[in-house]
Design a protein around this motif. Structure first.
Motif, mmCIF file in Angstrom:
data_model
loop_
_atom_site.group_PDB
_atom_site.id
_atom_site.type_symbol
_atom_site.label_atom_id
_atom_site.label_comp_id
_atom_site.label_asym_id
_atom_site.label_seq_id
_atom_site.Cartn_x
_atom_site.Cartn_y
_atom_site.Cartn_z
ATOM 1 N N LEU A 77 36.132 -10.023 79.315
ATOM 2 C CA LEU A 77 36.615 -10.669 78.094
ATOM 3 C C LEU A 77 36.349 -12.173 78.127
ATOM 4 O O LEU A 77 36.044 -12.776 77.098
ATOM 5 C CB LEU A 77 38.113 -10.397 77.914
ATOM 6 C CG LEU A 77 38.494 -8.975 77.502
ATOM 7 C CD1 LEU A 77 40.002 -8.779 77.585
ATOM 8 C CD2 LEU A 77 37.991 -8.666 76.100
ATOM 9 N N CYS A 80 32.811 -12.514 77.170
ATOM 10 C CA CYS A 80 32.659 -12.303 75.727
ATOM 11 C C CYS A 80 33.031 -13.550 74.935
ATOM 12 O O CYS A 80 32.386 -13.890 73.938
ATOM 13 C CB CYS A 80 33.520 -11.125 75.269
ATOM 14 S SG CYS A 80 32.860 -9.508 75.680
ATOM 15 N N TYR A 81 34.084 -14.230 75.383
ATOM 16 C CA TYR A 81 34.555 -15.409 74.652
ATOM 17 C C TYR A 81 33.472 -16.487 74.589
ATOM 18 O O TYR A 81 33.235 -17.092 73.540
ATOM 19 C CB TYR A 81 35.813 -15.967 75.306
ATOM 20 C CG TYR A 81 36.365 -17.177 74.589
ATOM 21 C CD1 TYR A 81 37.167 -17.023 73.468
ATOM 22 C CD2 TYR A 81 36.077 -18.470 75.034
ATOM 23 C CE1 TYR A 81 37.669 -18.130 72.794
ATOM 24 C CE2 TYR A 81 36.579 -19.579 74.368
ATOM 25 C CZ TYR A 81 37.376 -19.409 73.259
ATOM 26 O OH TYR A 81 37.852 -20.507 72.600
ATOM 27 N N THR A 89 35.785 -11.688 70.532
ATOM 28 C CA THR A 89 36.665 -11.560 71.691
ATOM 29 C C THR A 89 38.064 -11.134 71.282
ATOM 30 O O THR A 89 38.693 -10.301 71.947
ATOM 31 C CB THR A 89 36.729 -12.889 72.468
ATOM 32 O OG1 THR A 89 35.405 -13.295 72.821
ATOM 33 C CG2 THR A 89 37.559 -12.733 73.727
#
Length: 212
Positions: A77, A80-81, A89
């Motif tokens: 995650l 992803c951010y 996200t």
């Protein structure tokens, strides 16, 4: 309220998803993946991606798949951010938490007395692939390697199914330590079924209203 910047160079006629579209699409994705994971878990299989990693760890640690899924997802995650943006996200985080809860709830809602490994592999893998596809069409993923493959697709145009299959190979290599060869072969079939969904349907311009 609509998702922003949905039309792309590959699909200029695409129309934005409404909030209702996104909620429904994400809910379907979570439902498909939760059922698929439980079919594989019941048969003692693993699959590819973050789901496969969580399943594999669940055979070593006395923790639920849902909890492991959420914990393993944390570093992905973060990736992803920075690579896919804040909106992606946030959706993926919501999906991850919801999927963790749904995966734990499924065994309380259905009872399975017998499940043939062929059915578990094909249907479980296909369900997971359908769920991942539904999430991708609404600018989200289950996180994990799914977020990485979507980034590779958007950044370099690499087919999501093909890159996912390469990452899945690493999961199966680790699974050799724990699983009998026959069960691993059934698991490979489930991953093939999952990735077949992405290779055949996750293509530029295939749908209107999608982000990919």
């Amino acid at each position: 309220m609509r998702s922003a910047a949905v039309p792309t160079k590959n699909n200029p006629l695409a129309t934005a998803h409404t909030l209702k579209d996104d909620i429904y699409g994400l809910a379907l994705g979570v439902m498909f993946i939760a059922v698929g994971l439980n079919l594989l878990k019941f048969s003692g299989m693993v699959t590819g991606g973050i789901a496969g990693i969580a399943l594999l760890i669940s055979y070593y640690l006395p923790l639920s798949i849902g909890l492991l899924f959420t914990l393993v997802n944390i570093p992905f995650l973060v990736f992803c951010y920075f690579s896919m943006g804040r909106a992606f996200t946030i959706k993926t985080l919501i999906v991850s938490i919801t999927l963790g809860l749904a995966t734990q709830a499924v065994p309380m809602l259905i009872t399975i007395s017998y499940l043939h490994p062929l059915f578990a592999a094909l249907v479980g893998g296909t369900f997971i692939g359908m769920g991942i596809l539904s999430l991708a069409r609404h600018n989200a993923s289950v996180g994990g390697t799914g977020g990485v493959t979507l980034w590779l697709y958007r950044r370099f145009g690499i087919n999501a199914g093909k890159s996912q299959m390469a990452l899945d190979a690493l999961v199966f290599l680790l699974s050799l330590i724990k699983m009998p060869l026959l069960l691993l072969l059934w698991s490979a079939l489930s991953a093939l079924a999952m990735n077949a969904m992405l290779m055949n349907w996750h293509k530029p311009g295939r749908y209107q209203g999608g982000d990919a």
